[in-house]
Design an enzyme around this catalytic site. Sequence first.
Site, PDB file in Angstrom:
ATOM      1  N   LYS A 111      15.686 -16.162 -33.571  1.00 20.63           N
ATOM      2  CA  LYS A 111      16.673 -16.959 -32.873  1.00 20.63           C
ATOM      3  C   LYS A 111      16.702 -16.631 -31.381  1.00 20.63           C
ATOM      4  O   LYS A 111      17.230 -17.375 -30.573  1.00 20.63           O
ATOM      5  CB  LYS A 111      18.075 -16.665 -33.457  1.00 20.63           C
ATOM      6  N   GLY A 112      16.128 -15.454 -31.057  1.00 19.74           N
ATOM      7  CA  GLY A 112      16.299 -14.882 -29.715  1.00 19.74           C
ATOM      8  C   GLY A 112      15.815 -15.725 -28.554  1.00 19.74           C
ATOM      9  O   GLY A 112      16.308 -15.596 -27.440  1.00 19.74           O
TER      10      GLY A 112
ATOM     11  N   GLU B 285       8.814 -16.603 -26.976  1.00 19.03           N
ATOM     12  CA  GLU B 285       9.485 -15.459 -27.605  1.00 19.03           C
ATOM     13  C   GLU B 285      10.394 -14.777 -26.577  1.00 19.03           C
ATOM     14  O   GLU B 285      10.162 -14.866 -25.369  1.00 19.03           O
ATOM     15  CB  GLU B 285       8.382 -14.538 -28.162  1.00 19.03           C
ATOM     16  N   ASP B 286      11.442 -14.130 -27.067  1.00 18.21           N
ATOM     17  CA  ASP B 286      12.405 -13.506 -26.149  1.00 18.21           C
ATOM     18  C   ASP B 286      11.860 -12.235 -25.502  1.00 18.21           C
ATOM     19  O   ASP B 286      11.996 -12.028 -24.305  1.00 18.21           O
ATOM     20  CB  ASP B 286      13.743 -13.235 -26.862  1.00 18.21           C
TER      21      ASP B 286
ATOM     22  N   ASP C 124       7.862  -5.922 -27.454  1.00 14.38           N
ATOM     23  CA  ASP C 124       8.191  -4.515 -27.499  1.00 14.38           C
ATOM     24  C   ASP C 124       6.954  -3.777 -28.028  1.00 14.38           C
ATOM     25  O   ASP C 124       6.000  -3.536 -27.290  1.00 14.38           O
ATOM     26  CB  ASP C 124       9.421  -4.431 -28.423  1.00 14.38           C
TER      27      ASP C 124
ATOM     28  N   LYS D 184       8.422  -5.173 -22.439  1.00 12.00           N
ATOM     29  CA  LYS D 184       8.625  -3.714 -22.355  1.00 12.00           C
ATOM     30  C   LYS D 184       7.276  -3.046 -22.617  1.00 12.00           C
ATOM     31  O   LYS D 184       7.025  -2.567 -23.727  1.00 12.00           O
ATOM     32  CB  LYS D 184       9.580  -3.254 -23.468  1.00 12.00           C
TER      33      LYS D 184
ATOM     34  N   PHE E 243      17.628  -0.940 -24.356  1.00 13.78           N
ATOM     35  CA  PHE E 243      17.955  -2.006 -25.303  1.00 13.78           C
ATOM     36  C   PHE E 243      18.820  -3.042 -24.594  1.00 13.78           C
ATOM     37  O   PHE E 243      19.897  -2.749 -24.110  1.00 13.78           O
ATOM     38  CB  PHE E 243      18.661  -1.469 -26.545  1.00 13.78           C
TER      39      PHE E 243
HETATM   40  P1  IMP Z   1       7.843  -6.242 -31.412  1.00 14.95           P
HETATM   41  O1  IMP Z   1       7.098  -6.678 -32.630  1.00 14.95           O
HETATM   42  O2  IMP Z   1       8.171  -4.779 -31.473  1.00 14.95           O
HETATM   43  O3  IMP Z   1       7.163  -6.612 -30.125  1.00 14.95           O
HETATM   44  O4  IMP Z   1       9.262  -6.911 -31.557  1.00 14.95           O
HETATM   45  C1  IMP Z   1       9.821  -7.859 -30.744  1.00 14.95           C
HETATM   46  C2  IMP Z   1      11.186  -8.200 -31.347  1.00 14.95           C
HETATM   47  O5  IMP Z   1      12.021  -7.040 -31.345  1.00 14.95           O
HETATM   48  C3  IMP Z   1      11.928  -9.220 -30.523  1.00 14.95           C
HETATM   49  O6  IMP Z   1      11.729 -10.522 -30.997  1.00 14.95           O
HETATM   50  C4  IMP Z   1      13.375  -8.790 -30.675  1.00 14.95           C
HETATM   51  O7  IMP Z   1      13.954  -9.437 -31.783  1.00 14.95           O
HETATM   52  C5  IMP Z   1      13.344  -7.328 -30.960  1.00 14.95           C
HETATM   53  N1  IMP Z   1      13.696  -6.494 -29.777  1.00 14.95           N
HETATM   54  C6  IMP Z   1      12.910  -5.593 -29.165  1.00 14.95           C
HETATM   55  N2  IMP Z   1      13.532  -5.020 -28.120  1.00 14.95           N
HETATM   56  C7  IMP Z   1      14.756  -5.576 -28.074  1.00 14.95           C
HETATM   57  C8  IMP Z   1      15.875  -5.412 -27.176  1.00 14.95           C
HETATM   58  O8  IMP Z   1      15.889  -4.642 -26.200  1.00 14.95           O
HETATM   59  N3  IMP Z   1      16.965  -6.186 -27.444  1.00 14.95           N
HETATM   60  C9  IMP Z   1      17.012  -7.064 -28.482  1.00 14.95           C
HETATM   61  N4  IMP Z   1      15.996  -7.264 -29.325  1.00 14.95           N
HETATM   62  C10 IMP Z   1      14.868  -6.519 -29.125  1.00 14.95           C
HETATM   63 MG    MG Z   2      15.162 -10.790 -32.387  1.00 18.39          MG
END
Ligand code: IMP
Ligand code: MG
Length: 181
Positions: A44-45, A101-102, A105, A133, A154
């Site tokens: 949803k982000g 995508e939002d 990470d 990040k 975060f």
């Molecule tokens: P990845 O697979 O670790 O790159 O995950 C990305 C997902 O982690 C994003 O779609 C977010 O839902 C969540 N996420 C990672 N960091 C944050 C943050 O600082 N705030 C909120 N959601 C985050």
């Molecule tokens: Mg999310």
Amino acid sequence: MNTDISKILIDKDELEKITDHIAEKINRDYADISKPLLLLIILKGSVMFAADLMKKITLPLEIEFMKVSSYGAGTKNSGEIKIHLDLTRDHLEMYNILIIEDIIDSGRTLSRLSQLLKNRNANSVKTCILLDKPSRREVPFTPDYVGRVIPDEFVVGYGLDYNEKYRNLPYVGILKPEVYS
Ligand code: IMP
Ligand code: MG
């Protein structure tokens, strides 16, 4: 400012500039494509980001949604992505997919999702991310369009949540650690 936020990282005006800038690039990069642009909005982000961005894209486009997660209720990566809602369209070879995508990470969500869509024979797959990040990366992945590189904090707001809250904040802010510890 919401009292659970320690600092506003990206305010409304800057978010405007970010979407202006990315849309300009997309308009240029996709100007000559022969197959349609399909924005794949990840629920949803990225909803707020996608809504603002698509208003500034002047090319013909279509949209679809997918819901995937790599996080549980907390702030720690569970290491897996789960598809909660899949896109229903067949014949992905007809489309140039741009994943919206939002935040990136660990990179797991996007690397797996991109691979999945390539395996389904999409004509092209690119990624457009509001927040990056890079210090948190666990698998190598470089998004094609990035709004802003941020430190390892975060963040919530402008679509991003902690336990489903704070998505409606009109800015991106750092959540006070005492809220989630
Ligand atoms: P990845 O697979 O670790 O790159 O995950 C990305 C997902 O982690 C994003 O779609 C977010 O839902 C969540 N996420 C990672 N960091 C944050 C943050 O600082 N705030 C909120 N959601 C985050
Ligand atoms: Mg999310």
